[in-house]
Design an enzyme around this catalytic site. Structure first.
Site, PDB file in Angstrom:
ATOM      1  N   HIS A   9       1.285  -4.671  -6.561  1.00 55.49           N
ATOM      2  CA  HIS A   9       1.421  -5.022  -5.145  1.00 55.49           C
ATOM      3  C   HIS A   9       2.200  -6.329  -5.004  1.00 55.49           C
ATOM      4  O   HIS A   9       2.132  -7.195  -5.880  1.00 55.49           O
ATOM      5  CB  HIS A   9       0.035  -5.131  -4.514  1.00 55.49           C
ATOM      6  CG  HIS A   9      -0.799  -3.898  -4.708  1.00 55.49           C
ATOM      7  ND1 HIS A   9      -1.837  -3.838  -5.622  1.00 55.49           N
ATOM      8  CD2 HIS A   9      -0.707  -2.677  -4.146  1.00 55.49           C
ATOM      9  CE1 HIS A   9      -2.367  -2.615  -5.592  1.00 55.49           C
ATOM     10  NE2 HIS A   9      -1.709  -1.890  -4.712  1.00 55.49           N
TER      11      HIS A   9
ATOM     12  N   ASP B 105       1.646  -7.443 -11.143  1.00 57.86           N
ATOM     13  CA  ASP B 105       0.702  -6.642 -10.353  1.00 57.86           C
ATOM     14  C   ASP B 105       1.528  -5.682  -9.493  1.00 57.86           C
ATOM     15  O   ASP B 105       2.618  -6.037  -9.030  1.00 57.86           O
ATOM     16  CB  ASP B 105      -0.132  -7.566  -9.455  1.00 57.86           C
ATOM     17  CG  ASP B 105      -1.201  -6.814  -8.679  1.00 57.86           C
ATOM     18  OD1 ASP B 105      -2.387  -6.951  -9.011  1.00 57.86           O
ATOM     19  OD2 ASP B 105      -0.829  -6.075  -7.729  1.00 57.86           O
TER      20      ASP B 105
ATOM     21  N   HIS C   7      -2.543 -12.344  -3.270  1.00 60.70           N
ATOM     22  CA  HIS C   7      -2.298 -12.084  -1.841  1.00 60.70           C
ATOM     23  C   HIS C   7      -2.760 -13.246  -0.954  1.00 60.70           C
ATOM     24  O   HIS C   7      -2.373 -13.302   0.219  1.00 60.70           O
ATOM     25  CB  HIS C   7      -3.038 -10.821  -1.383  1.00 60.70           C
ATOM     26  CG  HIS C   7      -2.507  -9.557  -1.970  1.00 60.70           C
ATOM     27  ND1 HIS C   7      -1.184  -9.202  -1.945  1.00 60.70           N
ATOM     28  CD2 HIS C   7      -3.144  -8.560  -2.636  1.00 60.70           C
ATOM     29  CE1 HIS C   7      -1.017  -8.036  -2.538  1.00 60.70           C
ATOM     30  NE2 HIS C   7      -2.178  -7.619  -2.976  1.00 60.70           N
TER      31      HIS C   7
ATOM     32  N   ASP D  44      -2.703  -2.676 -11.997  1.00 55.61           N
ATOM     33  CA  ASP D  44      -2.679  -1.567 -11.026  1.00 55.61           C
ATOM     34  C   ASP D  44      -1.311  -0.872 -10.958  1.00 55.61           C
ATOM     35  O   ASP D  44      -1.135   0.056 -10.175  1.00 55.61           O
ATOM     36  CB  ASP D  44      -3.138  -2.033  -9.642  1.00 55.61           C
ATOM     37  CG  ASP D  44      -2.686  -3.431  -9.274  1.00 55.61           C
ATOM     38  OD1 ASP D  44      -3.257  -3.997  -8.318  1.00 55.61           O
ATOM     39  OD2 ASP D  44      -1.760  -3.975  -9.928  1.00 55.61           O
TER      40      ASP D  44
HETATM   41  O1  LIG Z   1      -4.575  -5.079  -5.989  1.00 54.56           O
HETATM   42  C1  LIG Z   1      -4.382  -5.526  -4.892  1.00 54.56           C
HETATM   43  C2  LIG Z   1      -5.128  -5.058  -3.668  1.00 54.56           C
HETATM   44  C3  LIG Z   1      -4.393  -3.938  -3.020  1.00 54.56           C
HETATM   45  C4  LIG Z   1      -5.270  -3.240  -1.955  1.00 54.56           C
HETATM   46  C5  LIG Z   1      -5.699  -4.123  -0.829  1.00 54.56           C
HETATM   47  C6  LIG Z   1      -5.920  -3.188   0.331  1.00 54.56           C
HETATM   48  C7  LIG Z   1      -5.238  -1.902   0.023  1.00 54.56           C
HETATM   49  C8  LIG Z   1      -4.511  -2.106  -1.285  1.00 54.56           C
HETATM   50  N1  LIG Z   1      -3.429  -6.395  -4.736  1.00 54.56           N
HETATM   51  O2  LIG Z   1      -2.729  -6.842  -5.839  1.00 54.56           O
HETATM   52 ZN   LIG Z   2      -2.569  -5.264  -6.976  1.00 60.77          ZN
END
Ligand SMILES: O=C(CCC1CCCC1)NO
Ligand SMILES: [Zn+2]
Length: 367
Positions: free
Chosen positions: A182, A180, A143, A268
């Site tokens: 996300h 991942d 991220h 995740d």
């Molecule tokens: O695993 C993650 C973090 C995700 C969270 C960050 C804030 C709410 C969800 N990103 O790949």
């Molecule tokens: Zn993630």
């Protein structure tokens, strides 16, 4: 086969504070809690299972060395680097940039070692010192964008490693496959106008970040077509992820012809993860791993490296990681202790709406 493995004890020392996601705050009812959702114990448990299972004895240790400032600045702005270093000197540390990604005093050193672990693994894969390998690094990175961090990510480890492979090792085409759950928004942003790095993100549609990871986000300018997003519906399981791999990821890799494949390996998307709603099992991660290993052998003499991203079930992440490492070692898949429960919940059947979402991604304009 020589399989490399990166782990460092300080990855388990990342201080994620007293909140569960946001910092504890008695005025808003956010009680303190022992473990933040991103508490490093989850990844430490993964490492300990690798050790206790005996696999650690069969892996070649790759020693993490802190990424240099020059390494970090290939991807991030000087302002972002300076802010992280500055906040890392504070008694209680700071935050990557979004208010829910805390790090403690010394967090900069751990984040630099996380990025450095990815670099060292890539260096040894490209030089063929090892055949492939897994960097169990922490904090995660996908991220983190050029000018900031977010989503528990301080520096974009896999992009820093990709930039190193290009600028130092002289590679011309690097592919990042991000499973991942996300959206890999940071990795996408960093390479969005650059055709030398193909970014492919499989993710639960709109899970995180908000309003990010749409099919239509395809790159810009010279990079048009070199960012691929595969937004999957909630409850997508092994069948959907493997179908997406076969229908979208592998064809894109064959068209791009990378000299190196980097896998942003978050767990995740697993059926037991608290931060998403997918249904991938350890068997599913093993099947995804088999496929990317095979396509790396087909396209780039097996040059592929895996870099840890998210994964928040302390119960299940260790077994998902073990399944991936067993695949790297060429061992047959072994059902994990949760299989009797998680393998009977339906994610092993491809549903029509999942197939439709995947076909939409497969028919997006070519690069
Ligand atoms: O695993 C993650 C973090 C995700 C969270 C960050 C804030 C709410 C969800 N990103 O790949
Ligand atoms: Zn993630």
């Amino acid at each position: 086969m020589t399989i490399g493995y990166v782990w460092n004890t300080v990855y388990g020392w990342a201080d994620t504070g007293s909140g569960s996601l946001f910092p504890a705050d008695a005025t808003t009812g956010l009680q303190p809690i022992g473990h933040h959702l991103a508490h490093p114990d989850t990844k430490r448990r993964f490492h300990e299972l690798v050790a206790v299972s005996g696999l650690l004895d069969r892996l070649r240790p790759v020693r993490a060395v802190p990424a240099t400032e020059a390494d970090i600045l290939r991807v991030h702005t000087a302002e972002h680097l300076a802010r992280i270093k500055e906040e890392s000197l504070l008694p209680k540390g700071g935050d990557a940039g979004d208010g829910c990604s805390p790090f403690g005093r010394g967090g900069y050193e751990i984040a630099a070692l996380s990025a450095g672990g990815a670099i060292q693994l890539v260096d040894q894969v490209v030089s063929r010192t090892i055949d492939t390998g897994y960097a169990l690094v922490n904090p995660p990175g996908h991220h983190a964008y050029r000018a900031g961090g977010m989503g528990f990510c301080i520096f974009n480890n896999i992009s820093i490693a990709a930039a190193y492979a290009k600028d130092v090792l002289g590679l011309e085409r690097v592919a990042v496959v991000d499973w991942d759950v996300h959206h890999g928004n940071g990795t996408q942003e960093i390479w969005y106008s650059d055709p030398s790095v193909l970014t492919v993100s499989l993710h639960q549609h709109l899970c995180f970040p908000p309003n990010s990871g749409y099919l239509e986000e395809r790159g810009t300018g010279a990079g048009e077509g070199f960012s691929i997003n595969i937004p999957l519906p909630p409850a997508s399981g092994d069948a959907a992820y493997v179908h997406a791999m076969d229908e979208v990821v592998l064809p894109a890799l064959r068209e791009f012809r990378p000299e190196l494949i980097l896998v942003a390996s978050g767990f995740d998307a697993s059926i037991m993860d608290p931060l998403a709603r997918q249904m991938v099992t350890s068997a599913g991660f093993a099947r995804l791993t088999r496929r990317v290993l095979d396509v790396a052998a087909e396209l780039c003499e097996g040059r592929i490296a895996f870099v840890q991203e998210g994964g928040y079930s302390p119960h299940y992440v260790p077994f998902c990681g073990l399944a991936v490492l067993r695949e790297l070692l060429g061992d047959p898949y072994e059902p994990d202790p949760y299989s009797p429960i998680v393998s009977t919940q339906g994610g092993d059947v491809l549903l029509d709406h999942e197939a439709e979402a995947i076909q939409a991604a497969a028919h997006a304009p070519a690069m």
